[in-house]
Structures are given as C-alpha cells and as structure tokens.
Motif scaffolding. Sequence first.
Motif, PDB file in Angstrom:
ATOM      1  N   UNK A  27       0.796  -1.217   0.000  1.00 37.34           N
ATOM      2  CA  UNK A  27       0.000   0.000   0.000  1.00 37.34           C
ATOM      3  C   UNK A  27       0.828   1.267   0.000  1.00 37.34           C
ATOM      4  N   UNK A  28       2.133   1.128   0.288  1.00 32.13           N
ATOM      5  CA  UNK A  28       2.986   2.309   0.359  1.00 32.13           C
ATOM      6  C   UNK A  28       2.735   3.111   1.621  1.00 32.13           C
ATOM      7  N   UNK A  29       3.033   4.402   1.553  1.00 34.34           N
ATOM      8  CA  UNK A  29       2.830   5.278   2.703  1.00 34.34           C
ATOM      9  C   UNK A  29       1.362   5.285   3.098  1.00 34.34           C
ATOM     10  N   UNK A  30       1.099   5.048   4.386  1.00 34.76           N
ATOM     11  CA  UNK A  30      -0.277   4.908   4.876  1.00 34.76           C
ATOM     12  C   UNK A  30      -0.426   5.626   6.210  1.00 34.76           C
ATOM     13  N   UNK A  31      -1.546   6.289   6.405  1.00 37.34           N
ATOM     14  CA  UNK A  31      -1.837   6.923   7.687  1.00 37.34           C
ATOM     15  C   UNK A  31      -3.279   6.607   8.064  1.00 37.34           C
ATOM     16  N   UNK A  32      -3.447   5.994   9.238  1.00 42.39           N
ATOM     17  CA  UNK A  32      -4.766   5.577   9.728  1.00 42.39           C
ATOM     18  C   UNK A  32      -5.456   4.665   8.713  1.00 42.39           C
ATOM     19  N   UNK A  33      -4.640   3.879   7.996  1.00 44.36           N
ATOM     20  CA  UNK A  33      -5.175   2.928   7.032  1.00 44.36           C
ATOM     21  C   UNK A  33      -5.439   3.504   5.653  1.00 44.36           C
ATOM     22  N   UNK A  43      -8.525  13.965  -2.546  1.00 44.41           N
ATOM     23  CA  UNK A  43      -8.318  15.420  -2.574  1.00 44.41           C
ATOM     24  C   UNK A  43      -8.612  15.988  -3.962  1.00 44.41           C
ATOM     25  N   UNK A  44      -8.141  15.321  -4.989  1.00 42.64           N
ATOM     26  CA  UNK A  44      -8.388  15.795  -6.357  1.00 42.64           C
ATOM     27  C   UNK A  44      -9.871  15.746  -6.697  1.00 42.64           C
ATOM     28  N   UNK A  45     -10.552  14.688  -6.231  1.00 46.09           N
ATOM     29  CA  UNK A  45     -11.986  14.566  -6.475  1.00 46.09           C
ATOM     30  C   UNK A  45     -12.755  15.722  -5.846  1.00 46.09           C
ATOM     31  N   UNK A  58      -9.189  13.861  10.759  1.00 46.40           N
ATOM     32  CA  UNK A  58     -10.112  12.820  11.219  1.00 46.40           C
ATOM     33  C   UNK A  58     -11.402  12.831  10.402  1.00 46.40           C
ATOM     34  N   UNK A  59     -11.849  14.021  10.020  1.00 45.21           N
ATOM     35  CA  UNK A  59     -13.072  14.124   9.225  1.00 45.21           C
ATOM     36  C   UNK A  59     -12.878  13.501   7.851  1.00 45.21           C
ATOM     37  N   UNK A  60     -11.713  13.717   7.261  1.00 47.90           N
ATOM     38  CA  UNK A  60     -11.422  13.122   5.953  1.00 47.90           C
ATOM     39  C   UNK A  60     -11.311  11.602   6.051  1.00 47.90           C
ATOM     40  N   UNK A  61     -10.692  11.139   7.123  1.00 49.42           N
ATOM     41  CA  UNK A  61     -10.556   9.696   7.334  1.00 49.42           C
ATOM     42  C   UNK A  61     -11.933   9.045   7.388  1.00 49.42           C
TER      43      UNK A  61
END
Length: 255
Positions: A27-33, A43-45, A58-61
Amino acid sequence: MRENFAESLRAVLIHEGGYVNHPKDPGGATNKGITHRTYTAWLRQHNQPVRSVKEITDEEVAAIYKAQYWDAVRGDDLPSGLDYAVFDFAVNSGPARAAQFVQRIVGVDADGVIGAQTLAAIGRTSAKQVVAELCAARLTWLKRLKTWATFGKGWARRVAEVRAKAIRLAEASYVHVTGPEASEPAPGKASGPESTTATIKDVLSDKGAVGGVAGVLGAAGTLLGGNGPVQYAIAAVLVMAALTGIWWLVRGRQA
C-alpha cells in the motif's frame, strides 16, 4: 447496520494505527489505514490541493472510510457483526475481495459486488456462522501472501480480534462492545502476490484435489508396471495430466 459504522470505524482505526511507510507494504505510505494514493485521489476529487497523507484530518478519514469501504460493501444493509467483519476485511484487502469471500460462503456468484441477490442469501444464513467462516477463510488466504512473513503475526491477531468483536455484535444485534477485541495496530495492506509454495501446500491440503490427482498418478503407476512403448507413452501422458491438474488448481487458488 447503519448504527454500527462509528463503532466499526473505531476498531478498524486501532488495527490500522498511525503513519506507516514500510518498504514491504504494497500500500505504500499509509496513515490511519488510508494510503497516499487513496488520499491524493480523494483530494483531487474534491478540488483540494494534494498534500501528504500525514496531514489527513479525522473528518477526511471518516468520509473516505464511509464512501470507499463501508458503503462499497453495503455496510448499512449487512446484519450486525457481519458488517464489521466485512468492513475490516475490505479496508485491509479491498472491498471487491471482501465481497467475493462472503459471496462464496453464501453460495452466490462471486462478482465482488454486494447486491440484492447477495443480501438475500446472507439474510437466509446465520450472521455468526458467516462471520466465523469468513474470518477462517480470510486467515487461510492471508497465510498465502508473500508478505505473511513480515505482517502475519499482526494479521493473525487482527483477524482473531475482528472475529471476537463481530460475533459479540451479532449476538447482541446492536450494542456497544468496544474493548479488548481491538488491541493494537496490525499494519500492512493485505494484497499482492501469493507465495507459490504456500498455495501448493493449500492445494495439497484439499482432500478432493489430492484424491483426483492421486487417482491419475495411480493409473500411471499401474501402466508403468507393464512393458511396452505404448504403455510408457500413456503413463507419461497421465503424469503430465496430473502435473497440469496441480498447476490449474494452484492458479485457481491464486485467482
């Protein structure tokens, strides 16, 4: 169940942990899964500037997990307990794969999309039983991945904890059961190539598969007990057929 999303997400986030960039993690670099690729696409979407997954909020997650994993496996429509088990599997290994495993268990076409037919089949089964079979099948598959040696210990604990929590949810229909079932991170996206050795071992543990191949090899042995070029030729063909059968079985398990 719709009511289970928040609690399921909390448990998943414990298993996923914080920022990780392990060189062997597909998965490469990962934060909170959430992988960097997934976050960049999100982000682009939403017409936002691309930034490091380290900066994810947290809201984005929660929004990404809801849209791309929970909704993708019809979490709101799955029975309590099974919703969490399928959701965790989807986060770790992809929604399509999680759906296919469930579909095989309930006996419908494993197209990777949970629709009306799959939901109807699930409704005719015991959620606890499907959870147990799903977690067992998931663990067996995880052991075949080439990254098992690196991440296997954590994955095994994760599956056991998911099974315990999911069954408690199924038994209670809906009740908060946060606690020791989700104990600590188990990083590493569970996807990618399988170990050929492990896959062959899995095939050879299948009594049906072994029985068929053994029958072919037995016939070849009988022919080799006689004399003559025709017998040798037929025996050679049978041996090749047995080897081809093993190869196709391995291919099928890897698919």
